[in-house]
Design a protein around this motif. Structure first.
Motif, PDB file in Angstrom:
ATOM      1  N   HIS A  19       0.840  -1.206   0.000  1.00  0.00           N
ATOM      2  CA  HIS A  19       0.000   0.000   0.000  1.00  0.00           C
ATOM      3  C   HIS A  19       0.876   1.257   0.000  1.00  0.00           C
ATOM      4  O   HIS A  19       0.624   2.204  -0.759  1.00  0.00           O
ATOM      5  CB  HIS A  19      -0.902   0.020   1.232  1.00  0.00           C
ATOM      6  N   ALA A  20       1.889   1.272   0.843  1.00  0.00           N
ATOM      7  CA  ALA A  20       2.753   2.450   0.965  1.00  0.00           C
ATOM      8  C   ALA A  20       3.505   2.721  -0.323  1.00  0.00           C
ATOM      9  O   ALA A  20       3.616   3.878  -0.765  1.00  0.00           O
ATOM     10  CB  ALA A  20       3.736   2.252   2.119  1.00  0.00           C
ATOM     11  N   ALA A  21       4.052   1.661  -0.917  1.00  0.00           N
ATOM     12  CA  ALA A  21       4.815   1.829  -2.153  1.00  0.00           C
ATOM     13  C   ALA A  21       3.939   2.373  -3.276  1.00  0.00           C
ATOM     14  O   ALA A  21       4.324   3.325  -3.980  1.00  0.00           O
ATOM     15  CB  ALA A  21       5.448   0.503  -2.558  1.00  0.00           C
ATOM     16  N   LEU A  22       2.767   1.793  -3.448  1.00  0.00           N
ATOM     17  CA  LEU A  22       1.883   2.230  -4.526  1.00  0.00           C
ATOM     18  C   LEU A  22       1.409   3.665  -4.314  1.00  0.00           C
ATOM     19  O   LEU A  22       1.338   4.455  -5.263  1.00  0.00           O
ATOM     20  CB  LEU A  22       0.686   1.278  -4.648  1.00  0.00           C
ATOM     21  N   ARG A  23       1.109   4.010  -3.072  1.00  0.00           N
ATOM     22  CA  ARG A  23       0.681   5.387  -2.789  1.00  0.00           C
ATOM     23  C   ARG A  23       1.827   6.377  -2.953  1.00  0.00           C
ATOM     24  O   ARG A  23       1.591   7.576  -3.171  1.00  0.00           O
ATOM     25  CB  ARG A  23       0.090   5.478  -1.381  1.00  0.00           C
ATOM     26  N   SER A  24       3.071   5.875  -2.859  1.00  0.00           N
ATOM     27  CA  SER A  24       4.248   6.719  -3.069  1.00  0.00           C
ATOM     28  C   SER A  24       4.665   6.756  -4.533  1.00  0.00           C
ATOM     29  O   SER A  24       5.753   7.249  -4.860  1.00  0.00           O
ATOM     30  CB  SER A  24       5.408   6.202  -2.206  1.00  0.00           C
ATOM     31  N   LYS A  25       3.822   6.202  -5.412  1.00  0.00           N
ATOM     32  CA  LYS A  25       4.064   6.177  -6.856  1.00  0.00           C
ATOM     33  C   LYS A  25       5.291   5.345  -7.208  1.00  0.00           C
ATOM     34  O   LYS A  25       6.040   5.674  -8.143  1.00  0.00           O
ATOM     35  CB  LYS A  25       4.218   7.601  -7.411  1.00  0.00           C
ATOM     36  N   LEU A  26       5.498   4.264  -6.472  1.00  0.00           N
ATOM     37  CA  LEU A  26       6.586   3.335  -6.743  1.00  0.00           C
ATOM     38  C   LEU A  26       6.024   2.017  -7.248  1.00  0.00           C
ATOM     39  O   LEU A  26       4.887   1.650  -6.935  1.00  0.00           O
ATOM     40  CB  LEU A  26       7.413   3.080  -5.475  1.00  0.00           C
ATOM     41  N   HIS A  27       6.825   1.308  -8.025  1.00  0.00           N
ATOM     42  CA  HIS A  27       6.456  -0.028  -8.476  1.00  0.00           C
ATOM     43  C   HIS A  27       6.805  -1.019  -7.361  1.00  0.00           C
ATOM     44  O   HIS A  27       7.649  -0.740  -6.502  1.00  0.00           O
ATOM     45  CB  HIS A  27       7.223  -0.374  -9.755  1.00  0.00           C
ATOM     46  N   VAL A  28       6.164  -2.179  -7.371  1.00  0.00           N
ATOM     47  CA  VAL A  28       6.419  -3.216  -6.369  1.00  0.00           C
ATOM     48  C   VAL A  28       6.923  -4.483  -7.056  1.00  0.00           C
ATOM     49  O   VAL A  28       6.337  -4.934  -8.047  1.00  0.00           O
ATOM     50  CB  VAL A  28       5.140  -3.545  -5.565  1.00  0.00           C
ATOM     51  N   LEU A  29       8.025  -5.018  -6.536  1.00  0.00           N
ATOM     52  CA  LEU A  29       8.507  -6.342  -6.920  1.00  0.00           C
ATOM     53  C   LEU A  29       8.350  -7.220  -5.687  1.00  0.00           C
ATOM     54  O   LEU A  29       9.073  -7.070  -4.708  1.00  0.00           O
ATOM     55  CB  LEU A  29       9.965  -6.283  -7.361  1.00  0.00           C
ATOM     56  N   ALA A  30       7.358  -8.094  -5.702  1.00  0.00           N
ATOM     57  CA  ALA A  30       6.990  -8.871  -4.523  1.00  0.00           C
ATOM     58  C   ALA A  30       7.407 -10.324  -4.676  1.00  0.00           C
ATOM     59  O   ALA A  30       7.077 -10.972  -5.678  1.00  0.00           O
ATOM     60  CB  ALA A  30       5.480  -8.794  -4.294  1.00  0.00           C
ATOM     61  N   ILE A  31       8.125 -10.832  -3.669  1.00  0.00           N
ATOM     62  CA  ILE A  31       8.526 -12.236  -3.687  1.00  0.00           C
ATOM     63  C   ILE A  31       7.397 -13.071  -3.092  1.00  0.00           C
ATOM     64  O   ILE A  31       6.925 -12.800  -1.985  1.00  0.00           O
ATOM     65  CB  ILE A  31       9.824 -12.445  -2.894  1.00  0.00           C
ATOM     66  N   VAL A  32       6.974 -14.088  -3.829  1.00  0.00           N
ATOM     67  CA  VAL A  32       5.901 -14.971  -3.375  1.00  0.00           C
ATOM     68  C   VAL A  32       6.371 -16.414  -3.465  1.00  0.00           C
ATOM     69  O   VAL A  32       7.326 -16.736  -4.167  1.00  0.00           O
ATOM     70  CB  VAL A  32       4.621 -14.788  -4.222  1.00  0.00           C
ATOM     71  N   ARG A  33       5.666 -17.288  -2.746  1.00  0.00           N
ATOM     72  CA  ARG A  33       6.028 -18.710  -2.740  1.00  0.00           C
ATOM     73  C   ARG A  33       5.596 -19.395  -4.028  1.00  0.00           C
ATOM     74  O   ARG A  33       6.317 -20.218  -4.582  1.00  0.00           O
ATOM     75  CB  ARG A  33       5.387 -19.402  -1.539  1.00  0.00           C
ATOM     76  N   ASN A  34       4.396 -19.063  -4.496  1.00  0.00           N
ATOM     77  CA  ASN A  34       3.841 -19.697  -5.688  1.00  0.00           C
ATOM     78  C   ASN A  34       2.709 -18.830  -6.222  1.00  0.00           C
ATOM     79  O   ASN A  34       2.431 -17.744  -5.675  1.00  0.00           O
ATOM     80  CB  ASN A  34       3.352 -21.121  -5.374  1.00  0.00           C
ATOM     81  N   GLN A 208       6.228   7.668   5.001  1.00  0.00           N
ATOM     82  CA  GLN A 208       7.013   8.770   5.527  1.00  0.00           C
ATOM     83  C   GLN A 208       8.506   8.464   5.485  1.00  0.00           C
ATOM     84  O   GLN A 208       9.324   9.348   5.207  1.00  0.00           O
ATOM     85  CB  GLN A 208       6.567   9.097   6.950  1.00  0.00           C
ATOM     86  N   ILE A 209       8.874   7.217   5.757  1.00  0.00           N
ATOM     87  CA  ILE A 209      10.283   6.843   5.663  1.00  0.00           C
ATOM     88  C   ILE A 209      10.788   7.057   4.243  1.00  0.00           C
ATOM     89  O   ILE A 209      11.878   7.607   4.018  1.00  0.00           O
ATOM     90  CB  ILE A 209      10.488   5.378   6.098  1.00  0.00           C
ATOM     91  N   LEU A 210      10.013   6.623   3.266  1.00  0.00           N
ATOM     92  CA  LEU A 210      10.418   6.791   1.872  1.00  0.00           C
ATOM     93  C   LEU A 210      10.575   8.257   1.502  1.00  0.00           C
ATOM     94  O   LEU A 210      11.461   8.616   0.719  1.00  0.00           O
ATOM     95  CB  LEU A 210       9.382   6.134   0.950  1.00  0.00           C
ATOM     96  N   ALA A 211       9.737   9.110   2.073  1.00  0.00           N
ATOM     97  CA  ALA A 211       9.692  10.517   1.672  1.00  0.00           C
ATOM     98  C   ALA A 211      10.659  11.411   2.440  1.00  0.00           C
ATOM     99  O   ALA A 211      10.881  12.557   2.026  1.00  0.00           O
ATOM    100  CB  ALA A 211       8.273  11.053   1.842  1.00  0.00           C
ATOM    101  N   ARG A 212      11.238  10.892   3.538  1.00  0.00           N
ATOM    102  CA  ARG A 212      12.043  11.763   4.398  1.00  0.00           C
ATOM    103  C   ARG A 212      13.504  11.304   4.468  1.00  0.00           C
ATOM    104  O   ARG A 212      13.840  10.386   5.217  1.00  0.00           O
ATOM    105  CB  ARG A 212      11.434  11.810   5.803  1.00  0.00           C
ATOM    106  N   PRO A 213      14.390  11.975   3.730  1.00  0.00           N
ATOM    107  CA  PRO A 213      15.811  11.617   3.750  1.00  0.00           C
ATOM    108  C   PRO A 213      16.470  11.779   5.114  1.00  0.00           C
ATOM    109  O   PRO A 213      17.537  11.200   5.357  1.00  0.00           O
ATOM    110  CB  PRO A 213      16.427  12.589   2.736  1.00  0.00           C
ATOM    111  N   ASP A 214      15.848  12.550   6.006  1.00  0.00           N
ATOM    112  CA  ASP A 214      16.440  12.752   7.335  1.00  0.00           C
ATOM    113  C   ASP A 214      16.283  11.524   8.221  1.00  0.00           C
ATOM    114  O   ASP A 214      16.952  11.425   9.265  1.00  0.00           O
ATOM    115  CB  ASP A 214      15.807  13.962   8.027  1.00  0.00           C
ATOM    116  N   ILE A 215      15.430  10.577   7.838  1.00  0.00           N
ATOM    117  CA  ILE A 215      15.263   9.362   8.630  1.00  0.00           C
ATOM    118  C   ILE A 215      16.234   8.314   8.097  1.00  0.00           C
ATOM    119  O   ILE A 215      15.982   7.647   7.105  1.00  0.00           O
ATOM    120  CB  ILE A 215      13.809   8.853   8.578  1.00  0.00           C
ATOM    121  N   LYS A 216      17.372   8.207   8.752  1.00  0.00           N
ATOM    122  CA  LYS A 216      18.409   7.258   8.354  1.00  0.00           C
ATOM    123  C   LYS A 216      19.055   6.701   9.610  1.00  0.00           C
ATOM    124  O   LYS A 216      19.397   7.443  10.529  1.00  0.00           O
ATOM    125  CB  LYS A 216      19.480   7.908   7.474  1.00  0.00           C
ATOM    126  N   GLY A 217      19.236   5.386   9.650  1.00  0.00           N
ATOM    127  CA  GLY A 217      19.832   4.750  10.821  1.00  0.00           C
ATOM    128  C   GLY A 217      18.953   4.874  12.048  1.00  0.00           C
ATOM    129  O   GLY A 217      19.451   4.967  13.170  1.00  0.00           O
TER     130      GLY A 217
END
Length: 242
Positions: A19-34, A208-217
């Protein structure tokens, strides 16, 4: 368009990351079992758009490495971000009754896939050198409350992994962060029935993590709904080095 690689994508937290990735206008590569797991993922998030799935065994130390190799070969989209939320064993066996087999099973399910994902993807992100790259690990409060012995101990291992990863990436292009979750989160369709927070709402933390470069470590604390209104975070490096 940038891409988020999600490990543990078919679970409740994985749905939130999608949900977060799509709302941030990012594509998703999701690992699934099958393929059945892929269909479950699409139902959980209510869409197929913007999501590429790839089958791999994240329990194996080769699983995510093989996905990265496919990315290198151009068979899958390149990725700039990783979100790891593998796990889900929370049995109530006490420490005294905990068997060696049970302990190892918890480590194999709750800890090892996240470690394997880190080892497989960090070298790739460093090679790409994208200054916006992120790596996010979701942990749970059971490591502090001690209510479920085996789960608590495996969460403790994840906390330590996050400490080490923050130090390792302090001077790199990768913003490593830990989301510390102290709430019960479920996919939207089931959340109301069980009194849980909806995955789509918890997604705000990752947005918010994706959008804020100040959040690191940092450790980002989500222990009450208000934490999504005003993000609470602190530098893990300061705690480790003190």
């Amino acid at each position: 368009m940038q891409t988020v690689l999600i490990v543990g994508a078919t679970g409740n937290i994985g749905a939130s990351a999608i949900h977060a990735a799509l709302r941030s206008k990012l594509h998703v590569l999701a690992i699934v079992r099958n393929q059945a797991s892929a269909e479950k993922l699409f139902r959980n998030v209510g869409t197929r758009e913007g999501i590429t799935t790839v089958e791999a065994d994240i329990m194996s130390d080769r699983g995510v490495k093989d996905v990265v190799e496919k990315v290198r070969k151009g068979e899958l989209p390149t990725f700039q971000h990783v979100y790891a939320a593998a796990g889900g064993l929370f049995e109530t066996t006490s420490i005294l009754d905990l068997t060696t087999e049970e302990l190892r099973k918890h480590m194999q399910v709750n800890f090892e896939p996240n470690l394997f994902a880190y080892q497989a993807t960090i070298p790739y992100l460093l090679e790409q050198g994208d200054p916006t790259s992120t790596w996010t690990l979701c942990t749970g409060a059971s490591g502090d409350n001690g209510g479920r012995a085996a789960a608590s101990m495996t969460q403790g291992a994840l906390y330590s992994m996050a400490n080490a990863a923050c130090l390792d990436n302090a001077d790199t292009n990768v913003r490593f962060n830990e989301i510390y979750l102290g709430l019960f989160v479920m996919v939207d369709a089931a959340a109301d029935q069980f009194g849980a927070m909806k995955a789509s709402k918890f997604a705000v933390a990752y947005e918010q993590i994706l959008a804020r470069p100040d959040i690191k470590g940092c450790r980002v604390m989500v222990c009450q709904p208000e934490d999504l209104t005003e993000l609470r975070f602190r530098k893990k490096l300061d705690v480790v080095q003190s």
